[in-house]
Scaffold this motif. Sequence first.
Motif, PDB file in Angstrom:
ATOM      1  N   UNK A   1       0.901  -1.295   0.030  1.00  0.00           N
ATOM      2  CA  UNK A   1       0.057   0.241   0.119  1.00  0.00           C
ATOM      3  C   UNK A   1       0.757   1.162   0.164  1.00  0.00           C
ATOM      4  N   UNK A   2       1.963   1.355   0.717  1.00  0.00           N
ATOM      5  CA  UNK A   2       2.704   2.465   0.644  1.00  0.00           C
ATOM      6  C   UNK A   2       3.336   2.801  -0.768  1.00  0.00           C
ATOM      7  N   UNK A   3       3.550   1.843  -1.602  1.00  0.00           N
ATOM      8  CA  UNK A   3       4.076   2.102  -2.890  1.00  0.00           C
ATOM      9  C   UNK A   3       3.030   2.645  -3.746  1.00  0.00           C
ATOM     10  N   UNK A   4       1.562   2.337  -3.532  1.00  0.00           N
ATOM     11  CA  UNK A   4       0.611   2.554  -4.159  1.00  0.00           C
ATOM     12  C   UNK A   4       0.450   4.160  -4.003  1.00  0.00           C
ATOM     13  N   UNK A   5       0.557   4.733  -2.629  1.00  0.00           N
ATOM     14  CA  UNK A   5       0.271   5.851  -2.332  1.00  0.00           C
ATOM     15  C   UNK A   5       1.470   6.858  -2.803  1.00  0.00           C
ATOM     16  N   UNK A   6       2.694   6.214  -2.827  1.00  0.00           N
ATOM     17  CA  UNK A   6       3.918   7.017  -3.348  1.00  0.00           C
ATOM     18  C   UNK A   6       3.595   7.191  -4.811  1.00  0.00           C
ATOM     19  N   UNK A   7       3.419   6.066  -5.715  1.00  0.00           N
ATOM     20  CA  UNK A   7       3.043   6.189  -7.015  1.00  0.00           C
ATOM     21  C   UNK A   7       1.929   7.359  -7.380  1.00  0.00           C
ATOM     22  N   UNK A   8       0.966   7.403  -6.442  1.00  0.00           N
ATOM     23  CA  UNK A   8      -0.251   8.302  -6.673  1.00  0.00           C
ATOM     24  C   UNK A   8       0.445   9.832  -6.555  1.00  0.00           C
ATOM     25  N   UNK A   9       1.097   9.900  -5.337  1.00  0.00           N
ATOM     26  CA  UNK A   9       1.802  11.144  -5.270  1.00  0.00           C
ATOM     27  C   UNK A   9       2.675  11.744  -6.188  1.00  0.00           C
ATOM     28  N   UNK A  10       3.534  10.841  -6.648  1.00  0.00           N
ATOM     29  CA  UNK A  10       4.485  11.097  -7.650  1.00  0.00           C
ATOM     30  C   UNK A  10       3.752  11.473  -8.927  1.00  0.00           C
ATOM     31  N   UNK A  11       2.642  10.690  -9.381  1.00  0.00           N
ATOM     32  CA  UNK A  11       2.041  11.257 -10.777  1.00  0.00           C
ATOM     33  C   UNK A  11       1.371  12.416 -10.458  1.00  0.00           C
ATOM     34  N   UNK A  12       0.501  12.609  -9.368  1.00  0.00           N
ATOM     35  CA  UNK A  12       0.025  13.926  -9.125  1.00  0.00           C
ATOM     36  C   UNK A  12       0.860  15.227  -9.060  1.00  0.00           C
ATOM     37  N   UNK A  13       2.082  14.852  -8.511  1.00  0.00           N
ATOM     38  CA  UNK A  13       3.088  16.066  -8.567  1.00  0.00           C
ATOM     39  C   UNK A  13       3.567  16.368 -10.013  1.00  0.00           C
ATOM     40  N   UNK A  14       3.933  15.170 -10.623  1.00  0.00           N
ATOM     41  CA  UNK A  14       4.670  15.381 -11.896  1.00  0.00           C
ATOM     42  C   UNK A  14       3.586  16.126 -12.945  1.00  0.00           C
ATOM     43  N   UNK A  15       2.579  15.587 -12.745  1.00  0.00           N
ATOM     44  CA  UNK A  15       1.438  16.137 -13.579  1.00  0.00           C
ATOM     45  C   UNK A  15       1.343  17.734 -13.353  1.00  0.00           C
TER      46      UNK A  15
END
Length: 158
Positions: free
Chosen positions: A1-15
């Motif tokens: 689950x932490x990997x999913x949250x990190x991925x979501x945060x990264x996707x949001x920030x980069x976009x």
Amino acid sequence: MPDLLLTIIIQFVVAGLATFGFAIIFNAPRSESMLCGITGAIGWLVYYLLIHYADFNLVASALIATGILTIFARILAVRRQNPVTLYLMTGIFPLVPGAGIYYTAYYLITDDRSAFASKGTETLEIAIAIVFGIIFGTAIPQVLFHKLVRTKKGASHS
């Protein structure tokens, strides 16, 4: 689950950063550039989540993400008293199938007709989905957005 949250945060920030940069190039007012970035980040995050976690295809994901992003852009436009195009045109930036357009042209030039037809069709479908997402998002009567903003402003002053 932490990997999913990190991925979501990264996707949001980069976009968000990419859209923020595009808003600057698009010459959006400085005071609105951050909100333009957030609009693009929301649209991209919806698109990303639908593809990777809800098993939607590219076209359906683009349609739904664009519809949601259009509604968000309309809310911002009313709330901030700006044209909706300010948030919408910058916000769709991450969803535009630029790589698809590039590869369609590449396959045309290299005479790979099968790949050209396949990638060109996919790219056209995504572009049409973006158009329909905007149409669906703008089909909601404007008066509802004004009522929503008035209700929120009235609730915050009580």
